[in-house]
Design a protein around this motif. Sequence first.
Motif, PDB file in Angstrom:
ATOM      1  N   ASN A 224       1.975   3.588  -1.662  1.00  0.00           N
ATOM      2  CA  ASN A 224       2.707   3.892  -0.427  1.00  0.00           C
ATOM      3  C   ASN A 224       1.815   4.338   0.723  1.00  0.00           C
ATOM      4  OD1 ASN A 224       5.363   3.353  -1.382  1.00  0.00           O
ATOM      5  ND2 ASN A 224       5.276   5.264  -2.543  1.00  0.00           N
ATOM      6  N   SER A 225       0.522   4.146   0.625  1.00  0.00           N
ATOM      7  CA  SER A 225      -0.397   4.599   1.671  1.00  0.00           C
ATOM      8  C   SER A 225      -0.069   3.985   3.033  1.00  0.00           C
ATOM      9  CB  SER A 225      -1.840   4.253   1.300  1.00  0.00           C
ATOM     10  OG  SER A 225      -2.248   4.967   0.166  1.00  0.00           O
ATOM     11  N   GLY A 226       0.212   2.705   3.066  1.00  0.00           N
ATOM     12  CA  GLY A 226       0.522   2.045   4.335  1.00  0.00           C
ATOM     13  C   GLY A 226       1.764   2.607   4.993  1.00  0.00           C
ATOM     14  N   THR A 227       2.779   2.883   4.212  1.00  0.00           N
ATOM     15  CA  THR A 227       4.021   3.456   4.728  1.00  0.00           C
ATOM     16  C   THR A 227       3.783   4.866   5.261  1.00  0.00           C
ATOM     17  OG1 THR A 227       5.300   2.167   3.151  1.00  0.00           O
ATOM     18  CG2 THR A 227       6.395   4.074   4.121  1.00  0.00           C
ATOM     19  N   ILE A 228       2.997   5.647   4.543  1.00  0.00           N
ATOM     20  CA  ILE A 228       2.671   7.005   4.988  1.00  0.00           C
ATOM     21  C   ILE A 228       1.953   6.950   6.326  1.00  0.00           C
ATOM     22  CG2 ILE A 228       1.255   9.039   4.471  1.00  0.00           C
ATOM     23  CD1 ILE A 228       1.843   8.433   1.457  1.00  0.00           C
TER      24      ILE A 228
END
Length: 78
Positions: free
Chosen positions: A44-48
Amino acid sequence: MSKITVLVAIFNAEKYLHRCINRILAQDYTDYELLLIDDGSTDNSGTICDEYAIKDNRIRVFHKENGGVSSARNWGLD
């Protein structure tokens, strides 16, 4: 004072990403831009990153295919 750029290359760092970004944002110096380069993360790094960019106009997020940390840094430099 001059504006500076802080560049963070990110790959599957959701466990540590909030702490990293929050510490950068907590600095006394505020005349900077923060570039978050998502190097093809599968967590979920991109969403964060996108969520932080919505909240703070100093943050810009770039998503790219995984190419390694050097590739992500060079992407940010370009």
